[in-house]
Write a protein that holds these residues in place. Sequence first.
Motif, mmCIF file in Angstrom:
data_model
loop_
_atom_site.group_PDB
_atom_site.id
_atom_site.type_symbol
_atom_site.label_atom_id
_atom_site.label_comp_id
_atom_site.label_asym_id
_atom_site.label_seq_id
_atom_site.Cartn_x
_atom_site.Cartn_y
_atom_site.Cartn_z
ATOM 1 N N GLU A 1 -108.848 -37.662 -98.702
ATOM 2 C CA GLU A 1 -109.885 -38.361 -97.946
ATOM 3 C C GLU A 1 -109.578 -39.857 -97.852
ATOM 4 O OE1 GLU A 1 -114.766 -38.906 -97.973
ATOM 5 O OE2 GLU A 1 -113.811 -37.423 -99.272
ATOM 6 N N ASN A 2 -109.128 -40.450 -98.956
ATOM 7 C CA ASN A 2 -108.763 -41.873 -98.944
ATOM 8 C C ASN A 2 -107.614 -42.138 -97.977
ATOM 9 O OD1 ASN A 2 -110.696 -42.398 -100.898
ATOM 10 N ND2 ASN A 2 -109.242 -42.430 -102.598
ATOM 11 N N LEU A 3 -106.638 -41.243 -97.980
ATOM 12 C CA LEU A 3 -105.482 -41.418 -97.102
ATOM 13 C C LEU A 3 -105.882 -41.257 -95.634
ATOM 14 C CD1 LEU A 3 -102.413 -41.925 -97.108
ATOM 15 C CD2 LEU A 3 -102.090 -39.441 -97.183
ATOM 16 N N MET A 4 -106.774 -40.320 -95.363
ATOM 17 C CA MET A 4 -107.259 -40.151 -93.995
ATOM 18 C C MET A 4 -107.948 -41.418 -93.496
ATOM 19 S SD MET A 4 -108.724 -36.264 -94.429
ATOM 20 C CE MET A 4 -109.699 -36.267 -92.943
ATOM 21 N N ALA A 5 -108.751 -42.024 -94.352
ATOM 22 C CA ALA A 5 -109.446 -43.254 -93.965
ATOM 23 C C ALA A 5 -108.449 -44.370 -93.683
ATOM 24 C CB ALA A 5 -110.421 -43.669 -95.069
ATOM 25 N N ALA A 6 -107.430 -44.483 -94.530
ATOM 26 C CA ALA A 6 -106.401 -45.511 -94.329
ATOM 27 C C ALA A 6 -105.625 -45.250 -93.045
ATOM 28 C CB ALA A 6 -105.463 -45.551 -95.539
ATOM 29 N N GLN B 1 -104.366 -46.838 -87.694
ATOM 30 C CA GLN B 1 -104.044 -46.216 -86.401
ATOM 31 C C GLN B 1 -102.698 -45.476 -86.417
ATOM 32 O OE1 GLN B 1 -104.564 -49.815 -83.910
ATOM 33 N NE2 GLN B 1 -106.397 -48.844 -83.074
ATOM 34 N N ALA B 2 -102.523 -44.666 -87.461
ATOM 35 C CA ALA B 2 -101.342 -43.797 -87.499
ATOM 36 C C ALA B 2 -101.409 -42.820 -86.333
ATOM 37 C CB ALA B 2 -101.289 -43.045 -88.827
ATOM 38 N N LYS B 3 -100.271 -42.562 -85.725
ATOM 39 C CA LYS B 3 -100.258 -41.791 -84.477
ATOM 40 C C LYS B 3 -100.172 -40.275 -84.687
ATOM 41 C CE LYS B 3 -97.947 -45.643 -82.146
ATOM 42 N NZ LYS B 3 -96.692 -46.073 -81.467
ATOM 43 N N ARG B 4 -99.716 -39.846 -85.867
ATOM 44 C CA ARG B 4 -99.501 -38.409 -86.099
ATOM 45 C C ARG B 4 -99.586 -38.135 -87.593
ATOM 46 N NH1 ARG B 4 -99.658 -33.425 -83.549
ATOM 47 N NH2 ARG B 4 -97.614 -32.464 -83.260
ATOM 48 N N TRP B 5 -100.140 -36.977 -87.951
ATOM 49 C CA TRP B 5 -100.283 -36.596 -89.364
ATOM 50 C C TRP B 5 -99.711 -35.198 -89.542
ATOM 51 C CZ3 TRP B 5 -103.961 -38.695 -93.329
ATOM 52 C CH2 TRP B 5 -104.043 -37.887 -94.469
ATOM 53 N N LEU C 1 -105.796 -42.296 -105.273
ATOM 54 C CA LEU C 1 -107.170 -42.500 -105.719
ATOM 55 C C LEU C 1 -107.593 -43.960 -105.661
ATOM 56 C CD1 LEU C 1 -107.282 -39.980 -108.705
ATOM 57 C CD2 LEU C 1 -108.071 -39.664 -106.355
ATOM 58 N N ASP C 2 -106.715 -44.822 -105.215
ATOM 59 C CA ASP C 2 -107.008 -46.244 -105.051
ATOM 60 C C ASP C 2 -106.959 -46.563 -103.559
ATOM 61 O OD1 ASP C 2 -107.069 -49.005 -104.902
ATOM 62 O OD2 ASP C 2 -105.672 -49.320 -106.561
ATOM 63 N N ALA C 3 -108.121 -46.526 -102.915
ATOM 64 C CA ALA C 3 -108.172 -46.699 -101.462
ATOM 65 C C ALA C 3 -107.616 -48.042 -101.026
ATOM 66 C CB ALA C 3 -109.618 -46.545 -100.981
ATOM 67 N N HIS C 4 -107.860 -49.083 -101.798
ATOM 68 C CA HIS C 4 -107.361 -50.414 -101.451
ATOM 69 C C HIS C 4 -105.834 -50.432 -101.451
ATOM 70 C CE1 HIS C 4 -107.218 -54.784 -101.111
ATOM 71 N NE2 HIS C 4 -106.359 -54.794 -102.118
ATOM 72 N N SER C 5 -105.211 -49.795 -102.445
ATOM 73 C CA SER C 5 -103.746 -49.789 -102.514
ATOM 74 C C SER C 5 -103.148 -49.009 -101.348
ATOM 75 C CB SER C 5 -103.271 -49.214 -103.853
ATOM 76 O OG SER C 5 -103.460 -47.802 -103.911
ATOM 77 N N LEU C 6 -103.831 -47.949 -100.902
ATOM 78 C CA LEU C 6 -103.341 -47.174 -99.764
ATOM 79 C C LEU C 6 -103.342 -48.013 -98.490
ATOM 80 C CD1 LEU C 6 -105.042 -43.671 -100.218
ATOM 81 C CD2 LEU C 6 -102.629 -44.241 -100.521
ATOM 82 N N LYS C 7 -104.424 -48.716 -98.259
ATOM 83 C CA LYS C 7 -104.521 -49.535 -97.058
ATOM 84 C C LYS C 7 -103.494 -50.656 -97.067
ATOM 85 C CE LYS C 7 -109.429 -48.512 -96.416
ATOM 86 N NZ LYS C 7 -110.818 -49.022 -96.498
#
Length: 326
Positions: free
Chosen positions: A94-99, A104-108, A52-58
């Motif tokens: 959604e936050n993780l998808m944006a990060a 540029q993750a290659k696979r999910w 839930l913390d988009a900044h920490s994910l990035k």
Amino acid sequence: MAQTAFVTGSTGFLGRHLCQQLAAAGWQVTAMCRSLPENAVDGVNYVTADLLDAHSLKAALPDQIDVLFHTAADTNTWRKNNPRQTRTNLQGTENLMAAAEQRQAKRWVHVSSITTYGVDHHGLMQLTEQTPQEGLSSRVNYVKTKSQAEEMIREKASKLNALIVNPTHIIGPDDQHNWIRLFKMMIKDELPTVPVGAGSFVDVRDVARGCIQAAEHGRTGDNYILGGHNLDFAGFIDQVADSFALQVTRRHKPMPLIRLAAKVQSTLGYLTGKEPDLTPESLQIISHQYSTSSQKAKDELGYQITPLADTLRDIRQNLKERGILS
């Protein structure tokens, strides 16, 4: 050059086994968690972040990782915690998808649940990937939010190079919070009733291996059911009792009485602030009757199912090592 992986939910039951298998196979693993674990997996780099913390994910997600394994989810089955669960399972994804897009993750590889195919039917359902998914209309918030998260992934499957795996009932050694509750009740001969449901019981190590196989061989946008052994709960309890050498009293309470108990426990939970062991939502899930086929995962991924006797043997040994079973 070693492949790189980013694992959410890394300290959970499945996440820990997944990290172990990735590290053993020579992957460079970055494992996300909210707090650093006491028993870290050797060779794994742990980072703290919050869905839930988009900044920490990035900040936590490295650039251009080969595979992002999203195992984290709120598995709550108590209505009081639904708002938190919805935020985690939807906004967190959604936050993780944006990060992942930014880095540029290659696979999910998205770890969902067999419950997205629905838990509101009566009678035995035979589930394959071709079965229409009905979880979006479920009254159980866990089922609904996991289904909504799948929809989010499918909408961006091409951009994320994403696919979805749907595990069934996950059992195995080192379980801290899941089916160990049933095993403890059986060990103490305090099982209140034999559930009427039926399902597929799968070794956690098979699911972890299936996630890696999906990353390597799965088709973008597809679902893969990672199942195990189809049994009703009476049959599963019999198998566990035999493997653990337990004498278990098979109590059979009428379903209306169990539903009433679930409602009472849920209501009392609001008063005490303690999450109940049984709620109408958890009862809905464990009362569901289904069987699965993992033929697609076998054919396309090389997925294999461990014999149930071997899984139960390893669970028994683990419970003895932990002092839970004598």
